[in-house]
Design an enzyme around this catalytic site. Structure first.
Site, PDB file in Angstrom:
ATOM      1  N   ARG A  10       0.828  -1.213   0.000  1.00  0.00           N
ATOM      2  CA  ARG A  10       0.000   0.000   0.000  1.00  0.00           C
ATOM      3  C   ARG A  10       0.861   1.263   0.000  1.00  0.00           C
ATOM      4  NH1 ARG A  10      -3.600  -0.555   5.035  1.00  0.00           N
ATOM      5  NH2 ARG A  10      -1.642  -1.397   5.755  1.00  0.00           N
ATOM      6  N   ASN A  22      -6.168  -2.853   2.329  1.00  0.00           N
ATOM      7  CA  ASN A  22      -6.078  -4.308   2.433  1.00  0.00           C
ATOM      8  C   ASN A  22      -7.481  -4.876   2.600  1.00  0.00           C
ATOM      9  OD1 ASN A  22      -3.271  -4.527   2.314  1.00  0.00           O
ATOM     10  ND2 ASN A  22      -3.021  -4.460   4.527  1.00  0.00           N
TER      11      ASN A  22
END
Length: 134
Positions: free
Chosen positions: A59, A77
Site C-alpha cells: 500500500r 487491504n
C-alpha cells in the site's frame, strides 16, 4: 455511492466502504497540475491485486507511485489477503500505474493477478488525494 463491490471468500459479492477521507466532491489536485494535465480528460479504474501483497509495504509503495504519477484515489487491504483500490487521473498516467500494479509493486511483494474493473472516462473524480486506508 460510497461503497464498491468486492468478492468475499464465499465468492459472493459484498460491499466495501470507500473511506470517508478518500471521498471528495471535486478534483482539487487538478488546480495545481500543469496545464498539459488539465487538457487531458480524467479516467478512473478500480483494481484488486492478488498474491503476496499484504505485510510487504504494498500500500505504501502504491501510494508513492500514484502520487509520483499525479493520480488520486485510495488503496486498502481486504480481509481475504488482496489489496483493493481506485485511482483517477489522465489516461496515460493511469496506464503506467496499471502496468506498475501488474508487474512491480513493492520489492517484497509477489503479484499473481491484477484485476481492473470499471475503467473509463470520468466526468467527476471523487478523490482529493491518494490515501491509504486500514
Amino acid at each position: 455511492s460510497s461503497k464498491m463491490s468486492a468478492v468475499g471468500r464465499s465468492g459472493a459479492a459484498r460491499s466495501v466502504p470507500v473511506p470517508r477521507a478518500a471521498r471528495a466532491s471535486h478534483f482539487p489536485a487538478a488546480a495545481a497540475a500543469p496545464a498539459a494535465k488539465l487538457d487531458s480528460p480524467l479516467h478512473h479504474v478500480k483494481f484488486e491485486i492478488h498474491g503476496k501483497v499484504q505485510g510487504v509495504f504494498f500500500r505504501k509503495h502504491t501510494k508513492e507511485e500514484a502520487c509520483r504519477l499525479g493520480l488520486v484515489g485510495y488503496v486498502l487491504n481486504t480481509e481475504h489477503g488482496t489489496v483493493l483500490g481506485e485511482a483517477c487521473g489522465p489516461a496515460p498516467q493511469l496506464e503506467e500505474f496499471k502496468r506498475w500494479l501488474r508487474t512491480k509493486g513493492s520489492k517484497r511483494s509477489r503479484i499473481d493477478k491484477a484485476v481492473f474493473t470499471e475503467e473509463g472516462p470520468s466526468t467527476d473524480c471523487p478523490f482529493a488525494d491518494f490515501t491509504i486506508s486500514k
